[in-house]
Design an enzyme around this catalytic site. Structure first.
Site, PDB file in Angstrom:
ATOM      1  N   LYS A  10     101.570  53.910  81.713  1.00 39.22           N
ATOM      2  CA  LYS A  10     102.439  54.736  82.555  1.00 39.22           C
ATOM      3  C   LYS A  10     103.446  53.872  83.314  1.00 39.22           C
ATOM      4  CE  LYS A  10      98.909  56.437  84.864  1.00 39.22           C
ATOM      5  NZ  LYS A  10      97.825  55.662  84.209  1.00 39.22           N
ATOM      6  N   ARG A  85      97.140  64.034  90.022  1.00 35.77           N
ATOM      7  CA  ARG A  85      95.935  63.396  89.495  1.00 35.77           C
ATOM      8  C   ARG A  85      94.827  64.410  89.274  1.00 35.77           C
ATOM      9  NH1 ARG A  85      97.088  57.813  89.054  1.00 35.77           N
ATOM     10  NH2 ARG A  85      95.135  56.717  88.837  1.00 35.77           N
ATOM     11  N   ARG A 124      95.255  42.372  82.090  1.00 35.29           N
ATOM     12  CA  ARG A 124      96.475  42.598  82.865  1.00 35.29           C
ATOM     13  C   ARG A 124      96.634  41.596  84.000  1.00 35.29           C
ATOM     14  NH1 ARG A 124      97.832  48.364  85.178  1.00 35.29           N
ATOM     15  NH2 ARG A 124      95.711  48.203  86.004  1.00 35.29           N
ATOM     16  N   ARG A 157      94.593  42.699  89.551  1.00 36.52           N
ATOM     17  CA  ARG A 157      94.400  43.797  90.487  1.00 36.52           C
ATOM     18  C   ARG A 157      92.922  43.966  90.818  1.00 36.52           C
ATOM     19  NH1 ARG A 157      97.841  49.011  88.550  1.00 36.52           N
ATOM     20  NH2 ARG A 157      95.853  50.057  88.982  1.00 36.52           N
ATOM     21  N   ARG A 168      87.252  54.141  87.237  1.00 31.00           N
ATOM     22  CA  ARG A 168      88.567  54.783  87.023  1.00 31.00           C
ATOM     23  C   ARG A 168      88.562  55.656  85.776  1.00 31.00           C
ATOM     24  NH1 ARG A 168      91.766  49.534  86.857  1.00 31.00           N
ATOM     25  NH2 ARG A 168      93.625  50.766  86.427  1.00 31.00           N
TER      26      ARG A 168
HETATM   27  P1  AP5 Z   1     100.315  49.700  82.610  1.00 36.58           P
HETATM   28  O1  AP5 Z   1     101.676  50.105  82.199  1.00 36.58           O
HETATM   29  O2  AP5 Z   1     100.159  48.951  83.885  1.00 36.58           O
HETATM   30  O3  AP5 Z   1      99.349  50.980  82.564  1.00 36.58           O
HETATM   31  P2  AP5 Z   1      99.178  52.151  83.610  1.00 36.58           P
HETATM   32  O4  AP5 Z   1      98.923  53.407  82.840  1.00 36.58           O
HETATM   33  O5  AP5 Z   1     100.300  52.180  84.595  1.00 36.58           O
HETATM   34  O6  AP5 Z   1      97.827  51.671  84.285  1.00 36.58           O
HETATM   35  P3  AP5 Z   1      97.319  51.697  85.766  1.00 36.58           P
HETATM   36  O7  AP5 Z   1      96.091  50.842  85.767  1.00 36.58           O
HETATM   37  O8  AP5 Z   1      98.382  51.344  86.765  1.00 36.58           O
HETATM   38  O9  AP5 Z   1      96.956  53.199  85.921  1.00 36.58           O
HETATM   39  P4  AP5 Z   1      95.966  53.840  86.873  1.00 36.58           P
HETATM   40  O10 AP5 Z   1      96.207  55.288  86.627  1.00 36.58           O
HETATM   41  O11 AP5 Z   1      94.562  53.378  86.731  1.00 36.58           O
HETATM   42  O12 AP5 Z   1      96.409  53.283  88.294  1.00 36.58           O
HETATM   43  P5  AP5 Z   1      97.507  53.712  89.360  1.00 36.58           P
HETATM   44  O13 AP5 Z   1      98.279  52.496  89.668  1.00 36.58           O
HETATM   45  O14 AP5 Z   1      98.232  54.946  88.975  1.00 36.58           O
HETATM   46  O15 AP5 Z   1      99.678  48.865  81.415  1.00 36.58           O
HETATM   47  C1  AP5 Z   1      98.372  48.317  81.541  1.00 36.58           C
HETATM   48  C2  AP5 Z   1      98.312  46.973  80.786  1.00 36.58           C
HETATM   49  O16 AP5 Z   1      98.536  47.207  79.390  1.00 36.58           O
HETATM   50  C3  AP5 Z   1      99.392  45.960  81.211  1.00 36.58           C
HETATM   51  O17 AP5 Z   1      98.830  44.679  81.133  1.00 36.58           O
HETATM   52  C4  AP5 Z   1     100.497  46.122  80.162  1.00 36.58           C
HETATM   53  O18 AP5 Z   1     101.226  44.928  79.975  1.00 36.58           O
HETATM   54  C5  AP5 Z   1      99.688  46.490  78.927  1.00 36.58           C
HETATM   55  N1  AP5 Z   1     100.406  47.405  78.048  1.00 36.58           N
HETATM   56  C6  AP5 Z   1     101.209  48.454  78.395  1.00 36.58           C
HETATM   57  N2  AP5 Z   1     101.692  49.063  77.303  1.00 36.58           N
HETATM   58  C7  AP5 Z   1     101.163  48.392  76.226  1.00 36.58           C
HETATM   59  C8  AP5 Z   1     101.269  48.552  74.816  1.00 36.58           C
HETATM   60  N3  AP5 Z   1     102.021  49.544  74.274  1.00 36.58           N
HETATM   61  N4  AP5 Z   1     100.576  47.721  74.020  1.00 36.58           N
HETATM   62  C9  AP5 Z   1      99.795  46.715  74.544  1.00 36.58           C
HETATM   63  N5  AP5 Z   1      99.661  46.494  75.881  1.00 36.58           N
HETATM   64  C10 AP5 Z   1     100.338  47.348  76.707  1.00 36.58           C
HETATM   65  O19 AP5 Z   1      96.586  54.109  90.584  1.00 36.58           O
HETATM   66  C11 AP5 Z   1      95.758  53.153  91.193  1.00 36.58           C
HETATM   67  C12 AP5 Z   1      94.797  53.856  92.166  1.00 36.58           C
HETATM   68  O20 AP5 Z   1      95.552  54.502  93.202  1.00 36.58           O
HETATM   69  C13 AP5 Z   1      93.946  54.972  91.562  1.00 36.58           C
HETATM   70  O21 AP5 Z   1      92.777  54.488  90.936  1.00 36.58           O
HETATM   71  C14 AP5 Z   1      93.629  55.797  92.812  1.00 36.58           C
HETATM   72  O22 AP5 Z   1      92.653  55.164  93.587  1.00 36.58           O
HETATM   73  C15 AP5 Z   1      94.937  55.734  93.578  1.00 36.58           C
HETATM   74  N6  AP5 Z   1      95.851  56.843  93.257  1.00 36.58           N
HETATM   75  C16 AP5 Z   1      97.037  56.734  92.580  1.00 36.58           C
HETATM   76  N7  AP5 Z   1      97.629  57.932  92.477  1.00 36.58           N
HETATM   77  C17 AP5 Z   1      96.795  58.811  93.079  1.00 36.58           C
HETATM   78  C18 AP5 Z   1      96.843  60.214  93.291  1.00 36.58           C
HETATM   79  N8  AP5 Z   1      97.875  60.963  92.838  1.00 36.58           N
HETATM   80  N9  AP5 Z   1      95.817  60.809  93.922  1.00 36.58           N
HETATM   81  C19 AP5 Z   1      94.773  60.095  94.381  1.00 36.58           C
HETATM   82  N10 AP5 Z   1      94.648  58.747  94.236  1.00 36.58           N
HETATM   83  C20 AP5 Z   1      95.663  58.122  93.583  1.00 36.58           C
END
Ligand code: AP5
Length: 224
Positions: A10, A85, A124, A157, A168
């Site tokens: 994402k 979410r 990552r 992270r 997660r």
């Molecule tokens: P990356 O692009 O970073 O993936 P991502 O989907 O953004 O992963 P996140 O870990 O950030 O998602 P998440 O939903 O767990 O966390 P968020 O930050 O939203 O890619 C991941 C890795 O893969 C990287 O190393 C990248 O280089 C690699 N990669 C990417 N594309 C690739 C490809 N095509 N091929 C190979 N490798 C690839 O949220 C964090 C925390 O915040 C949550 O756990 C929660 O506690 C809180 N939170 C956030 N939003 C809310 C909400 N709305 N409500 C409540 N709590 C919330």
């Protein structure tokens, strides 16, 4: 809106789409990490659960995201990443957008097998200063351990530890995955196979966005 499990891409695709479409990429996770790292407030203290991999309360997430969507640079549109979410947040978003006479154009579901998600998260590296994301094997920085964009030392992270990744994934399956059906019912869903390279996934997203309606894409995804 970009919807997908932890590590689905994402953030990676949100950044690329924002450059391509010229609209802001609003990442709830990035905003929360910034608040936790830089603020000494009640909000920052309550948001520390992000390091454990559990969700923050809906009301807090809604308030933070509404504030971002109201900013002048988001007036012509925005890309949501990590929000909503769960169904309660999705309903709150519906109400917020309706009151502003806005509507979602599309919900892109990034579909990746769970083993691949774990592989991506365990490799990552993240820049604590600018938020840029890397992967030790698939997307390494030019200089090992250093951010290409701003020169800061890269870190792992807190929620990328194995036990937190499991938390997660469980949170995603229980609370967020039901949104796929929620948005399919509304005709907004654009499922995309996100298991390919970053370039391939971007091309698939752009193709899905160019398609009127989602029926063909939904049919294609049933086989994934
Ligand atoms: P990356 O692009 O970073 O993936 P991502 O989907 O953004 O992963 P996140 O870990 O950030 O998602 P998440 O939903 O767990 O966390 P968020 O930050 O939203 O890619 C991941 C890795 O893969 C990287 O190393 C990248 O280089 C690699 N990669 C990417 N594309 C690739 C490809 N095509 N091929 C190979 N490798 C690839 O949220 C964090 C925390 O915040 C949550 O756990 C929660 O506690 C809180 N939170 C956030 N939003 C809310 C909400 N709305 N409500 C409540 N709590 C919330």
């Amino acid at each position: 809106m970009l919807l997908g499990g932890p590590g689905a891409g994402k953030g990676t695709q949100g950044t690329r789409l924002a450059e391509r479409l010229g609209i802001p990429h609003i990442s709830s996770g990035a905003i929360l990490r910034r608040i936790v790292a830089t603020e000494d407030s009640e909000l920052a203290r309550s948001a520390r659960v992000i390091n454990e991999g559990t969700l923050i309360p809906d009301g807090v997430a809604n308030a933070i995201m509404f504030r971002e969507m109201e900013k002048p640079d988001a007036a012509s549109g925005f890309i949501l990443d990590g929000y909503p979410r769960d169904v309660a947040q999705a309903e709150a978003l519906d109400g917020f957008l309706a009151a502003r006479e806005q509507a979602l154009d599309a919900v892109v579901a990034l579909l990746v097998a769970e083993e691949a998600l774990v592989e991506r998260l365990t490799g990552r590296l993240t820049c604590p200063a600018c938020g840029e994301s890397y992967h030790v094997r698939s997307a390494p920085p030019r200089v090992s351990g250093v951010c290409d964009r701003c020169g800061q030392a890269l870190t792992v992270r807190a929620d990328d530890q194995p036990d937190r990744i499991r938390t997660r994934l469980t949170e995603y399956r229980r609370k967020t995955e039901p949104l796929i059906g929620f948005y399919r019912m509304r005709g907004l869903l654009r499922p995309v196979d996100a298991s390919g390279s970053e370039d391939e996934v971007l091309a698939s997203i752009l193709a899905a966005l160019a398609n009127e309606g989602s029926e063909g894409a939904v049919a294609a995804t049933t086989a994934l």
